[in-house]
Design a protein around this motif. Structure first.
Motif, mmCIF file in Angstrom:
data_model
loop_
_atom_site.group_PDB
_atom_site.id
_atom_site.type_symbol
_atom_site.label_atom_id
_atom_site.label_comp_id
_atom_site.label_asym_id
_atom_site.label_seq_id
_atom_site.Cartn_x
_atom_site.Cartn_y
_atom_site.Cartn_z
ATOM 1 N N GLU A 84 0.827 -1.209 0.000
ATOM 2 C CA GLU A 84 0.000 0.000 0.000
ATOM 3 C C GLU A 84 0.864 1.263 0.000
ATOM 4 O OE1 GLU A 84 -3.863 -1.859 2.435
ATOM 5 O OE2 GLU A 84 -2.339 -0.669 3.469
ATOM 6 N N PHE A 88 1.063 3.959 -3.014
ATOM 7 C CA PHE A 88 0.775 5.376 -2.774
ATOM 8 C C PHE A 88 1.813 6.246 -3.481
ATOM 9 C CE2 PHE A 88 0.483 9.386 -0.607
ATOM 10 C CZ PHE A 88 -0.825 9.482 -0.178
ATOM 11 N N CYS A 91 1.474 5.957 -7.310
ATOM 12 C CA CYS A 91 0.288 6.650 -7.801
ATOM 13 C C CYS A 91 0.505 8.157 -7.822
ATOM 14 C CB CYS A 91 -0.920 6.292 -6.938
ATOM 15 S SG CYS A 91 -2.481 6.956 -7.548
ATOM 16 N N GLU A 92 1.154 8.690 -6.791
ATOM 17 C CA GLU A 92 1.441 10.132 -6.774
ATOM 18 C C GLU A 92 2.296 10.537 -7.973
ATOM 19 O OE1 GLU A 92 1.161 12.151 -2.468
ATOM 20 O OE2 GLU A 92 2.999 10.970 -2.781
ATOM 21 N N LEU A 104 -4.252 12.563 -3.607
ATOM 22 C CA LEU A 104 -4.339 11.182 -3.141
ATOM 23 C C LEU A 104 -4.343 11.155 -1.619
ATOM 24 C CD1 LEU A 104 -4.348 8.209 -4.086
ATOM 25 C CD2 LEU A 104 -1.851 8.236 -3.891
ATOM 26 N N ASP A 106 -5.402 7.970 0.427
ATOM 27 C CA ASP A 106 -5.081 6.672 1.026
ATOM 28 C C ASP A 106 -5.151 5.578 -0.033
ATOM 29 O OD1 ASP A 106 -4.382 4.933 3.048
ATOM 30 O OD2 ASP A 106 -6.415 4.690 3.828
ATOM 31 N N VAL A 107 -4.515 4.457 0.282
ATOM 32 C CA VAL A 107 -4.542 3.288 -0.607
ATOM 33 C C VAL A 107 -4.858 2.059 0.236
ATOM 34 C CG1 VAL A 107 -3.252 1.829 -2.205
ATOM 35 C CG2 VAL A 107 -2.822 4.291 -2.151
ATOM 36 N N PHE A 118 -7.708 3.240 -4.489
ATOM 37 C CA PHE A 118 -7.040 4.525 -4.288
ATOM 38 C C PHE A 118 -8.105 5.578 -3.970
ATOM 39 C CE2 PHE A 118 -4.370 1.947 -6.951
ATOM 40 C CZ PHE A 118 -3.064 2.222 -6.548
ATOM 41 N N TYR A 119 -8.003 6.204 -2.798
ATOM 42 C CA TYR A 119 -8.955 7.231 -2.383
ATOM 43 C C TYR A 119 -8.350 8.608 -2.621
ATOM 44 C CZ TYR A 119 -11.212 3.342 0.065
ATOM 45 O OH TYR A 119 -11.825 2.143 0.367
ATOM 46 N N LEU A 145 -10.365 3.655 -8.413
ATOM 47 C CA LEU A 145 -10.150 4.989 -7.876
ATOM 48 C C LEU A 145 -11.476 5.512 -7.355
ATOM 49 C CD1 LEU A 145 -7.475 4.775 -9.610
ATOM 50 C CD2 LEU A 145 -7.608 7.249 -9.761
#
Length: 289
Positions: A84, A88, A91-92, A104, A106-107, A118-119, A145
């Motif tokens: 996770e 994160f 993803c960023e 972003l 949380d994951v 991905f929140y 997402l």
């Protein structure tokens, strides 16, 4: 009458509680169990035990747990936490690469690695289709997402409120309750956005806690503007303290303001709570989720 034993399982620290049958396994509060959910196989913490319900009262079937977590399961949970954190960071980087205006938060990785969630928060709608393709090619699993509100963001990240205590939402509120400007008005609070809003920029959740008590007091207390009869004559209520029941009344035939108890007056015509239109316009956005 057939009774079904069930337990309560929570997947986040202060998240919603979901129900499962123990499947013959002896469980205690704090145990970790592996269960099947609509998102896939997940691990959760037992927060309720030894509960029973009549099967005829069930709206939906309660699924059994798969098992109590083993050492191997705990190893998987730890690996997922590491994944996770990596997801994160990646993803960023992908968000910057695609120039997306989103934050972003949380994951989450399901226990079976079947899905990565991905929140994120964003002021406007975001076209993240290319981002999903990029993430899927990296992690080789299902990618979801999910855009969340600022209240959910505060719940996930945590922090301290103006009271000096950790946020209620991240400490004990499993679900958000509707909070309105009317509640603040009923409690005679200053309609100042800076004083009524929490760190999330929305109305503070604690406005809800005493709302029912104030509503009950309003039923028996003359409101500001009410026309009442006192021992010294009739007059208009200029101030009203709901908690003490003390009123200030401006008599019709005198400039001297009287201080009286609500039990010592007779209501001739009560007033209503009113919120200035400009105040309401400034505060309207605070009610949003």
């Amino acid at each position: 009458m057939a009774m079904i034993e069930y337990i309560g399982v929570r997947f986040k620290q202060v998240g919603k509680v979901y129900y499962f049958t123990p499947n013959g396994v002896d469980l205690a509060i704090g145990d970790t169990v592996i269960v099947e959910t609509v998102r896939g196989v997940e691990s959760g913490e037992v927060v309720l035990v030894d509960r029973q319900i009549d099967e005829h009262e069930l709206e939906n079937e309660i699924k059994p747990i798969i098992r109590k977590a083993t050492k191997k399961d705990f190893d998987t949970i730890e690996r997922n936490k590491i994944k996770e954190k990596e997801a994160f960071s990646i993803c960023e980087e992908k968000i910057k690469k695609h120039g997306l205006i989103m934050n972003l938060v949380d994951v989450e990785c399901t226990f079976d690695n079947g899905k990565l969630l991905f929140y994120f928060t964003a002021e406007n709608r975001v076209d993240f289709r290319e981002l999903v393709k990029d993430l899927a090619s990296v992690f080789r699993t299902r990618i979801e997402l999910r855009q969340i509100g600022v209240r959910d963001e505060a719940k996930m990240l945590g922090g301290l409120g103006i009271c000096g205590q950790p946020f209620c939402c991240s400490r004990f509120l499993s679900e958000f309750q509707p909070v309105s400007v009317k509640m603040a008005k009923e409690q005679s609070l200053s309609l100042n956005p800076a004083k009524l809003s929490g760190s999330c920029g929305r109305l503070m959740c604690c406005l809800k806690y005493e709302s029912e008590a104030y509503q009950d007091l309003l039923k028996t207390t003359p409101k500001v503007g009410a026309y009442v009869k006192t021992a010294e004559g009739k007059g208009v209520v200029t101030e009203a303290n709901l908690l003490t029941g003390i009123l200030k009344v401006k008599p019709d035939k005198s400039d001297n303001v009287l201080t009286v108890n609500k039990n010592d007056v007779e209501i001739i015509k009560d007033a209503s709570l009113k919120i200035d239109r400009n105040e309401m316009k400034a505060l309207r956005g605070l009610e949003d989720k």
